[in-house]
Scaffold this active site. Sequence first.
Site, PDB file in Angstrom:
ATOM      1  N   SER A 148       0.839  -1.199   0.000  1.00  0.00           N
ATOM      2  CA  SER A 148       0.000   0.000   0.000  1.00  0.00           C
ATOM      3  C   SER A 148       0.872   1.246   0.000  1.00  0.00           C
ATOM      4  CB  SER A 148      -0.893   0.010   1.251  1.00  0.00           C
ATOM      5  OG  SER A 148      -1.506   1.273   1.436  1.00  0.00           O
ATOM      6  N   TYR A 161      -1.854  -0.161  10.320  1.00  0.00           N
ATOM      7  CA  TYR A 161      -1.836  -0.611   8.924  1.00  0.00           C
ATOM      8  C   TYR A 161      -0.566  -0.164   8.209  1.00  0.00           C
ATOM      9  CZ  TYR A 161      -3.369  -1.335   4.095  1.00  0.00           C
ATOM     10  OH  TYR A 161      -3.456  -1.741   2.778  1.00  0.00           O
TER      11      TYR A 161
END
Length: 249
Positions: A148, A161
């Site tokens: 990501s 995250y």
Amino acid sequence: MTDDKIGRLAGRVALITGASRGLGAATAVAYAAEGAHCVLVARTVGGLEEVDDRIKAVGGSATLVPLDVTDGPGIDRLGLALYERFGRLDILLGNAGVLGTLSPMGHFEPKIFEQVMAVNVTANWRFIRSMDPLLRRSDAGRAIFVTSGASRHIQPYWGAYAASKAALDMMVGIYAAEVAHTPLKVNLFNPGPTRTFMRREAFPGEDESLQIPPEAHAESLIQLALPACTLNGEWIAGDEAVRQRASVN
């Protein structure tokens, strides 16, 4: 394994985690349409069966593996089963991931933080540990891990995250360096803002028409899985690749 289906991945064996929906499901269907036999890993049997139906509709084949990716011994058993059935693994797509919650660093519930690390980092290490010998038995093993943009940008409240994806990037980069002088190729793939359940969790008010459908990434992920792929240790921006293809067409 023999397979007379014509396609760019004909006869290849592909293991896909997080395969019951989103990017994992879309890629599984694309790989199957190109002739790969897909080993689908996810927790939900119903979701796996739906993807299997889509794969059958394009003339492909799949093996369904209901498995929580945090089950390390289960991953080991899967590796043994793949060895006994196929003798190798050609493609590993480490796609399973969780967002957890968006929270100040000091406010994360320990069980949430630990789950994010377990799914996004430790599970991928367990798959590397169990599948590396099988990937090396392939004539052209390919391992792709979904990352990501959060791994590269400091963004308040994204601590769990973002930290997990930064750890994944480093781990996969080291793995790629370790296999640099072998036929195995290892890369990271960042899809960017994609129309998935996780994206809706993170940005519930975002206009979904501005998001990339997961199927749009299929070509990039096929390219990374091909025996002809020479990339290793790369961080691929999938949204940029989609835009480039759109501008050409």
